[in-house]
Write an enzyme that holds these catalytic residues in place. Sequence first.
Site, short mmCIF file in Angstrom:
data_model
loop_
_atom_site.label_atom_id
_atom_site.label_comp_id
_atom_site.label_asym_id
_atom_site.label_seq_id
_atom_site.Cartn_x
_atom_site.Cartn_y
_atom_site.Cartn_z
NE ARG A 49 40.49 45.73 35.63
CZ ARG A 49 41.59 45.78 36.33
NH1 ARG A 49 42.06 46.96 36.74
NH2 ARG A 49 42.25 44.70 36.67
N GLY A 50 38.80 44.67 38.68
CA GLY A 50 39.74 44.26 39.71
C GLY A 50 38.93 43.97 40.97
CB ALA A 51 38.76 40.94 43.09
NE ARG A 87 33.58 41.51 35.74
CZ ARG A 87 34.90 41.66 35.50
NH1 ARG A 87 35.56 42.67 36.04
NH2 ARG A 87 35.54 40.78 34.75
CD GLN A 188 42.00 43.08 31.83
OE1 GLN A 188 42.52 42.60 30.84
NE2 GLN A 188 40.84 42.66 32.28
CG ASP A 229 39.14 38.20 40.11
OD1 ASP A 229 40.28 38.31 39.61
OD2 ASP A 229 38.24 39.06 39.99
CG ASN A 239 44.14 36.33 38.93
OD1 ASN A 239 43.47 37.27 39.38
ND2 ASN A 239 45.30 36.51 38.34
CE LYS A 240 41.07 39.32 33.63
NZ LYS A 240 39.64 39.30 33.22
O1 MRU Z 1 38.38 41.22 34.62
P1 MRU Z 1 39.17 42.02 35.62
O2 MRU Z 1 40.04 43.05 34.99
O3 MRU Z 1 38.28 42.56 36.72
O4 MRU Z 1 40.13 40.96 36.30
C1 MRU Z 1 41.01 41.39 37.32
C2 MRU Z 1 41.94 40.33 37.77
O5 MRU Z 1 41.88 39.21 37.33
C3 MRU Z 1 42.91 40.68 38.84
O6 MRU Z 1 44.05 39.92 38.71
C4 MRU Z 1 42.27 40.37 40.19
O7 MRU Z 1 41.03 41.02 40.33
C5 MRU Z 1 43.15 40.74 41.32
S1 MRU Z 1 43.32 42.51 41.37
C6 MRU Z 1 43.87 43.05 42.78
#
Ligand code: MRU
Length: 339
Positions: A49-51, A87, A188, A229, A239-240
């Site tokens: 996970r993470g963009a 996603r 996370q 994201d 973002n999250k």
């Molecule tokens: O649901 P996730 O864990 O994929 O969400 C990740 C985030 O929101 C991060 O802040 C975002 O992807 C930036 S990571 C470099």
Amino acid sequence: MTDHHAEALRWDGQSLFLLDQRRLPAEERWLPIPDLETAIKAIQDLVVRGAPAIGITAAYAAVLAAREHGEHAVAWMKDMARLAEARPTAVNLRWAVQRMIAVREEGGDLDALEAEARSIHARDVAANRAMARLGSSLILPGSGVLTHCNTGSLATGGVGTALGVIVRAWREERLTSVYADETRPWLQGSRLTAWEFHREGVPCSVIVEAAAASLMREGRIHWVITGADRITANGDVANKIGTYSLAVLARAHNVGFMVVAPSSTLDPDSPSGDEVPIETRDSGEIWRTAGLTEPLSGIDAWNPVFDITPGELLSAIVTERGVLRPPFTESAIRAAAGR
Ligand code: MRU
């Protein structure tokens, strides 16, 4: 400066392996990803996970799919459409798939696809380093910072986005304290970010999201630093979930808000955050955090996992191409995206 960062994924020239982030920090287990179906499921289940890490995984998954399909370009293109939808919010996924499609449309073979995937990966590593340097330079010595979600090497190809800035700022002795939101419901922050700071030797206090206001009221935070994201043409940031709340709190307490994201996260074709699809996940994620296997009868839950922070609440967007300051214009976002 030595890096001690973890890795989210490995490509050995033949196979893709993902570090299973669902099990961290209790267990470091690498999963082989032999084909496209396994890659799509791993992205959906948050093994990775993470963009940016999702985008890099998708690029290697496109190579695996090309191997499966041989010359059948139509079948491969159908797979690419499904991969891009695995996603919906992280635009890096769509960006990486489009780059792989462009290689194929220019007549690129399997070797060309693999070279492109490796280049997407290497480009993220370099972008991370550049952003760490640029973001850290904005932080005055003696500062306290708060971050949200996980934005380190588990979420990217390199040292991370927001987390990369914080690690660098710590090593440059700019920080007195580092706080990380636990980031409900998937945790996370308390599971992944705390583990990464521990590996990097950066002391960090984990807080529940609800403690952020008090922390700012006491004057202990000078910057909130997050990743993204997707960043739209007007500077809105997906973002999250919880990022928006932090930005409102930061504005109310005169605290800076820095968003750190590579150019692959910029989406100048979307005019504003209103156009960004927000992923809503299974409510079981919320119940499991409460120690329940199923909801109480008659009780529902709402689990959107991203939110939109209006660009006007930001102090800076840091990309590998430079630092953008508000007001954010479409032309500035487009230039930072390299378009
Ligand atoms: O649901 P996730 O864990 O994929 O969400 C990740 C985030 O929101 C991060 O802040 C975002 O992807 C930036 S990571 C470099």
